[in-house]
Design a protein around this motif. Structure first.
Motif, mmCIF file in Angstrom:
data_model
loop_
_atom_site.group_PDB
_atom_site.id
_atom_site.type_symbol
_atom_site.label_atom_id
_atom_site.label_comp_id
_atom_site.label_asym_id
_atom_site.label_seq_id
_atom_site.Cartn_x
_atom_site.Cartn_y
_atom_site.Cartn_z
ATOM 1 N N TYR A 166 1.526 -3.017 4.596
ATOM 2 C CA TYR A 166 1.717 -4.459 4.436
ATOM 3 C C TYR A 166 0.529 -5.233 4.980
ATOM 4 N N LEU B 234 12.894 -3.759 6.279
ATOM 5 C CA LEU B 234 13.712 -2.584 6.585
ATOM 6 C C LEU B 234 12.870 -1.325 6.488
ATOM 7 N N THR C 265 8.402 5.776 -1.744
ATOM 8 C CA THR C 265 7.991 4.458 -1.242
ATOM 9 C C THR C 265 6.678 4.033 -1.888
ATOM 10 N N GLY D 65 14.521 -8.721 8.305
ATOM 11 C CA GLY D 65 13.084 -8.519 8.103
ATOM 12 C C GLY D 65 12.856 -7.262 7.303
HETATM 13 N N1 HBI Z 1 12.637 -4.549 3.447
HETATM 14 N N2 HBI Z 1 13.663 -6.582 3.736
HETATM 15 C C1 HBI Z 1 12.952 -5.752 2.974
HETATM 16 N N3 HBI Z 1 12.550 -6.173 1.747
HETATM 17 C C2 HBI Z 1 11.810 -5.359 0.950
HETATM 18 O O1 HBI Z 1 11.459 -5.767 -0.183
HETATM 19 C C3 HBI Z 1 11.480 -4.075 1.407
HETATM 20 C C4 HBI Z 1 11.917 -3.697 2.682
HETATM 21 N N4 HBI Z 1 11.590 -2.485 3.148
HETATM 22 C C5 HBI Z 1 10.844 -1.533 2.380
HETATM 23 C C6 HBI Z 1 10.444 -2.030 1.046
HETATM 24 N N5 HBI Z 1 10.746 -3.213 0.646
HETATM 25 C C7 HBI Z 1 9.667 -1.276 0.017
HETATM 26 O O2 HBI Z 1 8.388 -1.841 -0.174
HETATM 27 C C8 HBI Z 1 9.439 0.182 0.173
HETATM 28 O O3 HBI Z 1 8.931 0.469 1.449
HETATM 29 C C9 HBI Z 1 10.616 0.998 -0.189
#
Ligand code: HBI
Ligand code: FE
Length: 316
Positions: free
Chosen positions: A273, A144, A217, A142
């Motif tokens: 999100y 991360l 981020t 899921g």
């Molecule tokens: N985790 N599984 C997964 N897939 C992503 O695309 C993802 C994530 N964690 C954080 C993230 N993307 C980013 O949007 C930033 O928070 C780094």
């Protein structure tokens, strides 16, 4: 006698940063929010069959070992229908609303042989990426933690979910799912210039403190995920979150969101999100201009990096 003034709480020393020296040291086990425990506002919350399916697929990811093939999922006809719906809708929108850089990335598409009738398997996509740019895919259960996700990029590894979004909501998913990863991210990572840019972002995350990770981020979110670029008089999509959601792409195309020039060195608004469609997009004047900004910002973080860390990711 007056009551003694309340003492300020002892400032907590920040936990030391654990810098991974290899992919094996990147933590892929801490999943935020959703995972198999869906929150009440998730489209699949009331669907027990869907929730069990998520648990099963997440368990495969949890038990994956680095170096082993990624297990194939026998997607159900219902899951394939969701994939087909999204592919079909997006293919109609891309010619008008995807940026021309994406046109270039879309030239990577034939490498992957996407078919509306079959959900691609991560193992096959990873093999193609490895030949194209040396990027690989590692399955994950899921969402991360941003630090772990970004650290993975430093080892040219893209952590990808494998489950399908809920069939009641094909146009949008609040969390990454296999459609988002496969359509939004994977083809881009087969482009050498793009793969290198993402690698630089990953390297910058290795020694970043929590404040820097949070900014990185946001930078990632407003570019790689939701970036748009000016092209002639129009604004076109290149972020994976826009390119993989026909709901978001239609929202962008409807011109209802605010457009703000991107400056990665300035504070960026916080995001989540759970925000739904973006109310504001950050606009690049061109893909090159954006890439230059991102690389310059990453270099400021690379400068503070000890030699042994630089060596672990091939920066020396
Ligand atoms: N985790 N599984 C997964 N897939 C992503 O695309 C993802 C994530 N964690 C954080 C993230 N993307 C980013 O949007 C930033 O928070 C780094
Ligand atoms: Fe994403």
């Amino acid at each position: 006698a007056p009551a003694p003034a309340a003492q300020p709480a002892e400032a907590q020393a920040p936990a030391p940063i654990k810098i991974p020296r290899s992919l094996a040291e990147v933590d892929n086990g801490q999943i935020l929010g959703f995972s198999a425990d869906l929150s009440e506002d998730h489209p699949g919350f009331h669907d027990a069959v869907y929730k069990q399916r998520r648990v099963d697929i997440c368990n495969l990811a949890r038990t994956h070992q680095i170096g082993q093939p990624i297990r194939r999922i026998a997607y159900t006809p219902e899951e394939v229908d969701v994939w087909r719906t999204v592919m079909t809708e997006l293919q109609q929108l891309f010619p008008q609303h995807a940026c021309k850089e994406v046109g270039r990335f879309l030239r990577c598409w034939p490498l992957f042989n996407f078919s509306p009738d079959e959900v691609p398997q991560l193992e096959d996509l990873s093999a193609v990426l490895q030949r194209a740019t040396g990027f690989q895919i590692r399955p994950v259960a899921g969402l991360l933690r941003p630090r772990d996700f970004l650290n993975g990029l430093a080892f040219r590894t893209f952590h990808s979910t494998q489950y399908m979004r809920h069939h009641s909501s094909p146009r949008y998913t609040p969390e990454p799912d296999v459609v988002h990863e496969v359509i939004g991210h994977v083809p881009m990572l087969a482009d050498p210039a793009y793969a290198d840019l993402v690698h630089q972002i990953g390297i910058a995350s290795l020694t970043a403190d929590d404040k820097q990770i949070w900014h990185l981020t946001k930078v990632y979110w407003y570019t790689v995920e939701f970036g748009v670029v000016r092209e002639g008089g129009d604004v076109k999509a290149f972020g994976a979150g826009v390119l993989s959601s026909f709901g978001e792409l239609q929202h962008m195309a409807a011109d209802r969101a605010e457009l703000v020039p991107l400056d990665v060195s300035a504070p960026l608004p916080k995001m989540s999100y759970k925000d739904g469609y973006q109310q504001r997009y950050f606009v690049l004047e061109s893909f090159e201009e954006g890439a230059a900004q991102l690389k310059a910002y990453c270099r400021t973080l690379h400068q503070e990096m000890p030699d042994e860390v630089r060596a672990a990711v091939g920066l020396l």
